[in-house]
Design a protein around this motif. Structure first.
Motif, PDB file in Angstrom:
ATOM      1  N   ASP A  67       0.828  13.501   2.737  1.00  0.00           N
ATOM      2  CA  ASP A  67       0.039  14.622   3.248  1.00  0.00           C
ATOM      3  C   ASP A  67      -0.963  14.140   4.301  1.00  0.00           C
ATOM      4  OD1 ASP A  67      -0.894  17.346   3.331  1.00  0.00           O
ATOM      5  OD2 ASP A  67      -2.584  16.738   2.071  1.00  0.00           O
ATOM      6  N   ALA A  68      -1.608  13.029   4.041  1.00  0.00           N
ATOM      7  CA  ALA A  68      -2.599  12.498   4.987  1.00  0.00           C
ATOM      8  C   ALA A  68      -1.937  12.042   6.290  1.00  0.00           C
ATOM      9  CB  ALA A  68      -3.367  11.347   4.351  1.00  0.00           C
ATOM     10  N   THR A  69      -0.832  11.327   6.194  1.00  0.00           N
ATOM     11  CA  THR A  69      -0.193  10.813   7.418  1.00  0.00           C
ATOM     12  C   THR A  69       0.363  11.941   8.279  1.00  0.00           C
ATOM     13  OG1 THR A  69       1.880  10.410   6.237  1.00  0.00           O
ATOM     14  CG2 THR A  69       0.350   8.564   6.431  1.00  0.00           C
ATOM     15  N   GLN A  70       0.760  13.058   7.654  1.00  0.00           N
ATOM     16  CA  GLN A  70       1.256  14.198   8.423  1.00  0.00           C
ATOM     17  C   GLN A  70       0.150  14.886   9.209  1.00  0.00           C
ATOM     18  OE1 GLN A  70       4.578  15.096   8.661  1.00  0.00           O
ATOM     19  NE2 GLN A  70       4.825  13.155   7.605  1.00  0.00           N
ATOM     20  N   LYS A  71      -1.099  14.631   8.850  1.00  0.00           N
ATOM     21  CA  LYS A  71      -2.235  15.244   9.537  1.00  0.00           C
ATOM     22  C   LYS A  71      -2.741  14.416  10.710  1.00  0.00           C
ATOM     23  CE  LYS A  71      -3.831  17.655   5.429  1.00  0.00           C
ATOM     24  NZ  LYS A  71      -4.907  17.768   4.425  1.00  0.00           N
ATOM     25  N   ALA A  72      -2.133  13.267  10.970  1.00  0.00           N
ATOM     26  CA  ALA A  72      -2.541  12.435  12.104  1.00  0.00           C
ATOM     27  C   ALA A  72      -2.228  13.170  13.409  1.00  0.00           C
ATOM     28  CB  ALA A  72      -1.824  11.098  12.068  1.00  0.00           C
ATOM     29  N   PRO A  73      -3.198  13.262  14.325  1.00  0.00           N
ATOM     30  CA  PRO A  73      -2.963  13.968  15.593  1.00  0.00           C
ATOM     31  C   PRO A  73      -1.921  13.265  16.462  1.00  0.00           C
ATOM     32  CG  PRO A  73      -5.311  13.512  15.261  1.00  0.00           C
ATOM     33  CD  PRO A  73      -4.562  12.775  14.209  1.00  0.00           C
ATOM     34  N   ALA A  74      -1.385  13.990  17.412  1.00  0.00           N
ATOM     35  CA  ALA A  74      -0.420  13.415  18.360  1.00  0.00           C
ATOM     36  C   ALA A  74      -1.089  12.258  19.103  1.00  0.00           C
ATOM     37  CB  ALA A  74       0.045  14.475  19.340  1.00  0.00           C
ATOM     38  N   GLY A  75      -0.333  11.201  19.322  1.00  0.00           N
ATOM     39  CA  GLY A  75      -0.862  10.026  20.012  1.00  0.00           C
ATOM     40  C   GLY A  75      -1.564   9.053  19.078  1.00  0.00           C
ATOM     41  N   THR A  76      -1.487   9.315  17.767  1.00  0.00           N
ATOM     42  CA  THR A  76      -2.103   8.434  16.774  1.00  0.00           C
ATOM     43  C   THR A  76      -1.153   8.248  15.595  1.00  0.00           C
ATOM     44  OG1 THR A  76      -3.126  10.192  15.458  1.00  0.00           O
ATOM     45  CG2 THR A  76      -4.397   9.375  17.331  1.00  0.00           C
ATOM     46  N   TYR A  77      -1.516   7.314  14.719  1.00  0.00           N
ATOM     47  CA  TYR A  77      -0.828   7.218  13.441  1.00  0.00           C
ATOM     48  C   TYR A  77      -1.826   6.766  12.368  1.00  0.00           C
ATOM     49  CZ  TYR A  77      -0.421   2.102  14.054  1.00  0.00           C
ATOM     50  OH  TYR A  77      -0.687   0.778  14.225  1.00  0.00           O
ATOM     51  N   ALA A  78      -1.519   7.126  11.130  1.00  0.00           N
ATOM     52  CA  ALA A  78      -2.392   6.793  10.012  1.00  0.00           C
ATOM     53  C   ALA A  78      -1.971   5.443   9.442  1.00  0.00           C
ATOM     54  CB  ALA A  78      -2.299   7.868   8.945  1.00  0.00           C
ATOM     55  N   ARG A  79      -2.982   4.649   9.034  1.00  0.00           N
ATOM     56  CA  ARG A  79      -2.696   3.348   8.437  1.00  0.00           C
ATOM     57  C   ARG A  79      -3.757   2.993   7.417  1.00  0.00           C
ATOM     58  NH1 ARG A  79      -3.687  -1.085  13.103  1.00  0.00           N
ATOM     59  NH2 ARG A  79      -3.587  -2.435  11.310  1.00  0.00           N
ATOM     60  N   HIS A  80      -3.457   2.013   6.598  1.00  0.00           N
ATOM     61  CA  HIS A  80      -4.377   1.517   5.561  1.00  0.00           C
ATOM     62  C   HIS A  80      -4.846   2.633   4.631  1.00  0.00           C
ATOM     63  CE1 HIS A  80      -4.387  -2.304   7.574  1.00  0.00           C
ATOM     64  NE2 HIS A  80      -4.885  -1.778   8.668  1.00  0.00           N
ATOM     65  N   CYS A  81      -3.902   3.402   4.108  1.00  0.00           N
ATOM     66  CA  CYS A  81      -4.247   4.525   3.223  1.00  0.00           C
ATOM     67  C   CYS A  81      -4.690   4.011   1.853  1.00  0.00           C
ATOM     68  CB  CYS A  81      -3.055   5.448   3.055  1.00  0.00           C
ATOM     69  SG  CYS A  81      -2.517   6.217   4.591  1.00  0.00           S
ATOM     70  N   GLN A  82      -5.720   4.635   1.316  1.00  0.00           N
ATOM     71  CA  GLN A  82      -6.243   4.301  -0.004  1.00  0.00           C
ATOM     72  C   GLN A  82      -6.228   5.555  -0.867  1.00  0.00           C
ATOM     73  OE1 GLN A  82      -7.257   1.131  -0.885  1.00  0.00           O
ATOM     74  NE2 GLN A  82      -6.472   0.523   1.117  1.00  0.00           N
ATOM     75  N   CYS A  83      -5.755   5.430  -2.102  1.00  0.00           N
ATOM     76  CA  CYS A  83      -5.697   6.559  -3.032  1.00  0.00           C
ATOM     77  C   CYS A  83      -6.797   6.472  -4.074  1.00  0.00           C
ATOM     78  CB  CYS A  83      -4.361   6.593  -3.760  1.00  0.00           C
ATOM     79  SG  CYS A  83      -3.014   7.193  -2.776  1.00  0.00           S
ATOM     80  N   LYS A  84      -7.297   7.651  -4.449  1.00  0.00           N
ATOM     81  CA  LYS A  84      -8.264   7.768  -5.542  1.00  0.00           C
ATOM     82  C   LYS A  84      -7.918   9.019  -6.334  1.00  0.00           C
ATOM     83  CE  LYS A  84     -12.106   5.693  -3.069  1.00  0.00           C
ATOM     84  NZ  LYS A  84     -13.453   5.876  -2.532  1.00  0.00           N
TER      85      LYS A  84
END
Length: 86
Positions: A67-84
């Motif tokens: 869910d978080a990575t799908q919210k990354a804007p165009a021209g970016t990507y999500a990394r180093h995700c941490q769960c709680k």
């Protein structure tokens, strides 16, 4: 030993009448944003957040990361995700 007729049906009825609830895990994931193309993402957020649920903690964390990575804007990507846990 005395056998009572119908006792097994009573026990079966008690088992079937009892509600069974499966535990559901809910997690929140937070990921840093990495810019790939500054022209497409001139002012991106520093992080994105997502939530997810699942039958296991791992499944809930995986759903939250997706869910978080799908919210990354165009021209970016999500990394180093941490769960709680939520």
């Amino acid at each position: 030993m005395k056998v009572v007729k119908g006792a097994s049906w009573v026990m079966l009825g008690l088992l079937l009448a009892s509600p069974v609830f499966a535990k559901t895990f809910t997690y929140t994931a937070q990921c840093n944003i990495q810019v790939i193309d500054p022209k497409k993402a001139p002012n991106p957020p520093a992080r994105v957040t997502g939530t997810g649920t699942g039958k296991t903690a791992d499944a809930a964390c995986t759903a939250a990361k997706k869910d978080a990575t799908q919210k990354a804007p165009a021209g970016t990507y999500a990394r180093h995700c941490q769960c709680k846990p939520a």
